[in-house]
Design a protein around this motif. Structure first.
Motif, PDB file in Angstrom:
ATOM      1  N   CYS A  92       0.861  -1.180   0.000  1.00  0.00           N
ATOM      2  CA  CYS A  92       0.000   0.000   0.000  1.00  0.00           C
ATOM      3  C   CYS A  92       0.899   1.232   0.000  1.00  0.00           C
ATOM      4  O   CYS A  92       1.503   1.569   1.028  1.00  0.00           O
ATOM      5  N   ALA A  93       1.018   1.883  -1.151  1.00  0.00           N
ATOM      6  CA  ALA A  93       1.963   2.998  -1.283  1.00  0.00           C
ATOM      7  C   ALA A  93       1.631   4.157  -0.350  1.00  0.00           C
ATOM      8  O   ALA A  93       2.518   4.934   0.027  1.00  0.00           O
ATOM      9  N   ALA A  94       0.366   4.277   0.081  1.00  0.00           N
ATOM     10  CA  ALA A  94      -0.026   5.408   0.928  1.00  0.00           C
ATOM     11  C   ALA A  94       0.692   5.412   2.272  1.00  0.00           C
ATOM     12  O   ALA A  94       0.903   6.486   2.858  1.00  0.00           O
ATOM     13  N   VAL A  95       1.109   4.245   2.777  1.00  0.00           N
ATOM     14  CA  VAL A  95       1.759   4.217   4.090  1.00  0.00           C
ATOM     15  C   VAL A  95       3.233   4.598   3.995  1.00  0.00           C
ATOM     16  O   VAL A  95       3.926   4.629   5.018  1.00  0.00           O
ATOM     17  N   SER A  96       3.734   4.890   2.802  1.00  0.00           N
ATOM     18  CA  SER A  96       5.131   5.323   2.676  1.00  0.00           C
ATOM     19  C   SER A  96       5.393   6.618   3.438  1.00  0.00           C
ATOM     20  O   SER A  96       6.537   6.908   3.785  1.00  0.00           O
ATOM     21  N   THR A  97       4.339   7.386   3.731  1.00  0.00           N
ATOM     22  CA  THR A  97       4.502   8.643   4.479  1.00  0.00           C
ATOM     23  C   THR A  97       4.849   8.395   5.944  1.00  0.00           C
ATOM     24  O   THR A  97       5.227   9.332   6.648  1.00  0.00           O
ATOM     25  N   CYS A  98       4.713   7.136   6.400  1.00  0.00           N
ATOM     26  CA  CYS A  98       5.016   6.842   7.806  1.00  0.00           C
ATOM     27  C   CYS A  98       6.519   6.834   8.082  1.00  0.00           C
ATOM     28  O   CYS A  98       6.941   6.902   9.237  1.00  0.00           O
ATOM     29  N   GLY A  99       7.332   6.709   7.046  1.00  0.00           N
ATOM     30  CA  GLY A  99       8.770   6.613   7.262  1.00  0.00           C
ATOM     31  C   GLY A  99       9.201   5.178   7.490  1.00  0.00           C
ATOM     32  O   GLY A  99       8.683   4.503   8.380  1.00  0.00           O
ATOM     33  N   ALA A 100      10.118   4.709   6.682  1.00  0.00           N
ATOM     34  CA  ALA A 100      10.518   3.303   6.731  1.00  0.00           C
ATOM     35  C   ALA A 100      11.448   3.020   7.904  1.00  0.00           C
ATOM     36  O   ALA A 100      12.298   3.836   8.262  1.00  0.00           O
ATOM     37  N   SER A 101      11.279   1.844   8.495  1.00  0.00           N
ATOM     38  CA  SER A 101      12.200   1.328   9.498  1.00  0.00           C
ATOM     39  C   SER A 101      13.103   0.308   8.828  1.00  0.00           C
ATOM     40  O   SER A 101      13.069   0.129   7.611  1.00  0.00           O
ATOM     41  N   SER A 102      13.903  -0.408   9.632  1.00  0.00           N
ATOM     42  CA  SER A 102      14.822  -1.392   9.082  1.00  0.00           C
ATOM     43  C   SER A 102      14.087  -2.468   8.289  1.00  0.00           C
ATOM     44  O   SER A 102      12.981  -2.889   8.638  1.00  0.00           O
ATOM     45  N   ALA A 103      14.722  -2.945   7.231  1.00  0.00           N
ATOM     46  CA  ALA A 103      14.165  -4.055   6.452  1.00  0.00           C
ATOM     47  C   ALA A 103      14.087  -5.323   7.283  1.00  0.00           C
ATOM     48  O   ALA A 103      13.400  -6.282   6.890  1.00  0.00           O
ATOM     49  N   ALA A 104      14.767  -5.331   8.436  1.00  0.00           N
ATOM     50  CA  ALA A 104      14.692  -6.493   9.324  1.00  0.00           C
ATOM     51  C   ALA A 104      13.271  -6.741   9.815  1.00  0.00           C
ATOM     52  O   ALA A 104      12.950  -7.849  10.240  1.00  0.00           O
ATOM     53  N   LYS A 105      12.405  -5.734   9.738  1.00  0.00           N
ATOM     54  CA  LYS A 105      11.023  -5.924  10.158  1.00  0.00           C
ATOM     55  C   LYS A 105      10.308  -6.994   9.334  1.00  0.00           C
ATOM     56  O   LYS A 105       9.331  -7.579   9.781  1.00  0.00           O
ATOM     57  N   LEU A 106      10.795  -7.226   8.126  1.00  0.00           N
ATOM     58  CA  LEU A 106      10.184  -8.250   7.288  1.00  0.00           C
ATOM     59  C   LEU A 106      10.530  -9.661   7.737  1.00  0.00           C
ATOM     60  O   LEU A 106       9.817 -10.608   7.407  1.00  0.00           O
ATOM     61  N   VAL A 107      11.631  -9.808   8.462  1.00  0.00           N
ATOM     62  CA  VAL A 107      12.192 -11.125   8.751  1.00  0.00           C
ATOM     63  C   VAL A 107      12.002 -11.426  10.234  1.00  0.00           C
ATOM     64  O   VAL A 107      12.615 -10.783  11.080  1.00  0.00           O
ATOM     65  N   PRO A 108      11.166 -12.394  10.596  1.00  0.00           N
ATOM     66  CA  PRO A 108      10.824 -12.601  12.002  1.00  0.00           C
ATOM     67  C   PRO A 108      11.984 -13.022  12.881  1.00  0.00           C
ATOM     68  O   PRO A 108      11.926 -12.854  14.088  1.00  0.00           O
ATOM     69  N   HIS A 109      13.076 -13.603  12.302  1.00  0.00           N
ATOM     70  CA  HIS A 109      14.193 -14.003  13.160  1.00  0.00           C
ATOM     71  C   HIS A 109      15.264 -12.918  13.242  1.00  0.00           C
ATOM     72  O   HIS A 109      16.360 -13.170  13.734  1.00  0.00           O
ATOM     73  N   ARG A 110      14.948 -11.700  12.772  1.00  0.00           N
ATOM     74  CA  ARG A 110      15.845 -10.565  12.955  1.00  0.00           C
ATOM     75  C   ARG A 110      15.285  -9.662  14.056  1.00  0.00           C
ATOM     76  O   ARG A 110      14.102  -9.375  14.090  1.00  0.00           O
ATOM     77  N   SER A 111      16.143  -9.176  14.944  1.00  0.00           N
ATOM     78  CA  SER A 111      15.698  -8.331  16.052  1.00  0.00           C
ATOM     79  C   SER A 111      15.528  -6.896  15.589  1.00  0.00           C
ATOM     80  O   SER A 111      16.397  -6.335  14.935  1.00  0.00           O
ATOM     81  N   THR A 112      14.392  -6.295  15.938  1.00  0.00           N
ATOM     82  CA  THR A 112      14.178  -4.866  15.701  1.00  0.00           C
ATOM     83  C   THR A 112      13.495  -4.295  16.929  1.00  0.00           C
ATOM     84  O   THR A 112      12.337  -4.592  17.203  1.00  0.00           O
ATOM     85  N   GLY A 113      14.210  -3.484  17.693  1.00  0.00           N
ATOM     86  CA  GLY A 113      13.632  -2.899  18.889  1.00  0.00           C
ATOM     87  C   GLY A 113      13.257  -3.966  19.894  1.00  0.00           C
ATOM     88  O   GLY A 113      14.059  -4.810  20.270  1.00  0.00           O
ATOM     89  N   ASN A 114      11.973  -3.938  20.317  1.00  0.00           N
ATOM     90  CA  ASN A 114      11.495  -4.921  21.291  1.00  0.00           C
ATOM     91  C   ASN A 114      11.099  -6.242  20.656  1.00  0.00           C
ATOM     92  O   ASN A 114      10.763  -7.185  21.353  1.00  0.00           O
ATOM     93  N   ASN A 115      11.113  -6.307  19.336  1.00  0.00           N
ATOM     94  CA  ASN A 115      10.634  -7.512  18.645  1.00  0.00           C
ATOM     95  C   ASN A 115      11.760  -8.526  18.492  1.00  0.00           C
ATOM     96  O   ASN A 115      12.164  -8.893  17.410  1.00  0.00           O
TER      97      ASN A 115
END
Length: 538
Positions: free
Chosen positions: A106-129
């Motif tokens: 959904c291109a409209a959410v691009s205004t939120c500002g991207a975080s690390s691509a690690a968010k796509l990969v469940p075995h990569r740590s991002t913040g509290n995840n």
């Protein structure tokens, strides 16, 4: 187009010689007869990719009924014309990085500002995840190739855990994606072409097939209009391909170009669309469902079932570490009579019908694979990924005799009862010695049962196909369970400390266990003999 998924290689497959490679969506159909299977980096990825490809197959090929399906099955290869025609119409929607309508995004959410691509990969740590499997941190720079990002994008839409996400405006809470709610079942044939066809159900939205597919409204996500409002919402699915490609998240991938190729360097993942249904069993056809039977009680040495009838909604069969998928053989494999307390995946109903129509041999043997993942109690963190399989003989899929359900129930019940006996053995010993509890004894039992159970299913199916008695197959299973349990108990006894009092306690507990097993096996043989067929004397 920067990275078009119809032609760019991104789906991992193995060929018939076991070699791994990546292919685009067009090739996965036109050369499906040369591939063995899709193999993702994780079981959830494999399941998600299969669901995507099956949605495409339904839009390209139908099939409307058994006749349509038989033409595809007997053709040797999947016809290329439907593939070419479909992608000629929809190719633009398969551009991963299209600025206006990127694939499954959904291109409209691009205004939120991207975080690390690690968010796509469940075995990569991002913040509290964080997860149990990872040693990276949120400060690490993670970049993915377009092919890698495409695979994880599909997986996230199907299997993303719940919890807090980046909000588009204010709403940042999300429920776990749909495939976390059930074990995703897939019938596997000798080639990828066979696997795809075996998992196609009758599909005709104009005639509302399969059931709950709304007339003319069903479509996969990429055929749908761009969401006017990217805020999270909820709705019922309009059909089968809609659910196979469900937009559980609003996602946008950021990228840059390096050496002429796109590199995914960030991602926005916000809450998407919640599935609004009263019961999953009425919509999700790759799952199996059951109503748990009342708990067993013990009278003397014998475990018996209560007479009350199971009540409540159908629950999805899910993979549970250490429990064994084979214990749900009845729910997964057997046809459900009207008013039954179980429901198998719809593809198995169709396989049985196609075999009865003469298009599949009654002695054919397939494998039913089930994929899933385990989340933490809050459903927000991936704790484990799972894949199990069970033999799926067509003779069993066609079985309608109540005795087959009874025999399978007795077979699983025997393993359950002996497994409880092992726990009692351990418990009694620990109580006598005031020692801490341990799981070592049962760990030597349950993991060794799936292979002999598959053999039991094959022998049971062969007996049905040839008109022989089911008793030899049932006896083979009983001997295997008894041997595995006895081996586990002996190793436990041999590994116990040797002081006199301890040795006496071990001997007493082991002796009681041996007596219990002998009794349970005797009861099992009596129960099976009461319902099995008997061969006539020559």
């Amino acid at each position: 187009m920067i990275f078009n998924l119809t032609t760019e290689p991104w789906i991992p497959v193995t060929d018939l010689d076991g070699n791994a490679r990546e292919v685009g969506l067009a090739e996965i159909f036109t050369r499906s007869h040369t591939f063995r299977r899709i193999v993702g980096e994780t079981p959830p990825m494999t399941a998600a990719l299969y669901r995507l490809v099956l949605a495409l197959a339904h839009r390209m090929y139908g099939p409307r009924d058994t006749g349509d399906w038989a033409g595809l099955w007997e053709g040797g290869v999947l016809p290329p014309a439907p593939v070419q025609n479909y992608f000629a119409q929809w190719s633009q929607r398969f551009d991963l990085l299209d600025p206006h309508r990127p694939f499954l995004q959904c291109a409209a959410v691009s205004t939120c500002g991207a975080s690390s691509a690690a968010k796509l990969v469940p075995h990569r740590s991002t913040g509290n995840n964080t997860t149990l499997f990872d040693h990276t941190t949120a400060s690490d720079i993670v970049e993915l190739t377009a092919a890698e990002a495409s695979r994880w994008l599909v997986t996230v839409q199907a299997f993303d855990p719940g919890g807090l996400k980046t909000p588009y405006r204010r709403d940042k809470s999300s429920e776990k994606a749909p495939c976390n709610q059930f074990g995703v079942a897939l019938v596997e044939g000798a080639t990828l072409r066979e696997t795809l066809l075996l998992n196609l159900v009758d599909y005709d939205p104009r005639d509302e097939r399969p059931h709950t597919t709304t007339t003319r409204a069903d479509r996969p996500d990429w055929e749908a209009d761009t969401p006017q409002d990217p805020n999270p919402d909820q709705r019922p699915p309009v059909g089968w391909t809609d659910l196979l490609t469900w937009p559980a998240r609003r996602i946008w991938l950021s990228h840059h170009i390096r050496d002429g190729a796109p590199v995914i360097d960030g991602a926005v993942i916000t809450p998407g669309t919640k599935v609004k249904v009263d019961g999953l069993a009425e919509h999700e056809w790759m799952g199996a469902y059951w109503r748990p039977e009342p708990p067993r009680k013990t009278e003397g040495k014998r475990a018996i079932r209560r007479k009350s009838t199971p009540v409540g909604p159908l629950l999805a069969v899910r993979l549970m570490p250490g429990r064994g998928l084979w214990r749900h053989a009845r729910e997964l494999l057997l046809a459900a009579p009207e008013g039954s307390n179980r429901q198998r995946p719809l593809a198995l109903d169709r396989i049985a019908e196609r075999s009865e129509a003469g298009f599949l041999p009654p002695d054919a043997m397939y494998t039913l694979r089930v994929f899933g993942q385990q989340l933490d109690p809050k459903g927000a963190i991936v704790r484990g990924v799972l894949e199990e399989s069970v033999a799926a003989p067509v003779a069993l899929l066609r079985a309608k005799e109540p005795r087959i359900e009874q025999i399978l129930g007795y077979a699983v019940g025997l393993a359950d009862d002996i497994g409880r006996g092992l726990r009692v053995l351990e418990r009694d010993y620990r109580a006598a010695m005031r020692a801490a509890p341990s799981e070592d004894l049962v760990r030597g039992y349950w993991p060794r049962l799936p292979q002999p159970f598959d053999q039991f299913l094959r022998e049971l199916a062969e007996a049905m196909s040839t008109g022989r008695s089911e008793l030899p197959a049932a006896d083979t299973w009983a001997r295997a369970v008894r041997r595995i349990a006895d081996t586990a108990a002996q190793r436990w006894a041999e590994g116990s400390p040797r002081p006199g009092r301890t040795l006496m306690a071990v001997g007493e507990c082991y002796g009681r266990f041996q007596g219990l097993v002998a009794h349970l096996v005797s009861v099992y043989h009596s129960e099976v003999a009461a319902c099995a067929t008997w061969e006539e004397a020559a």
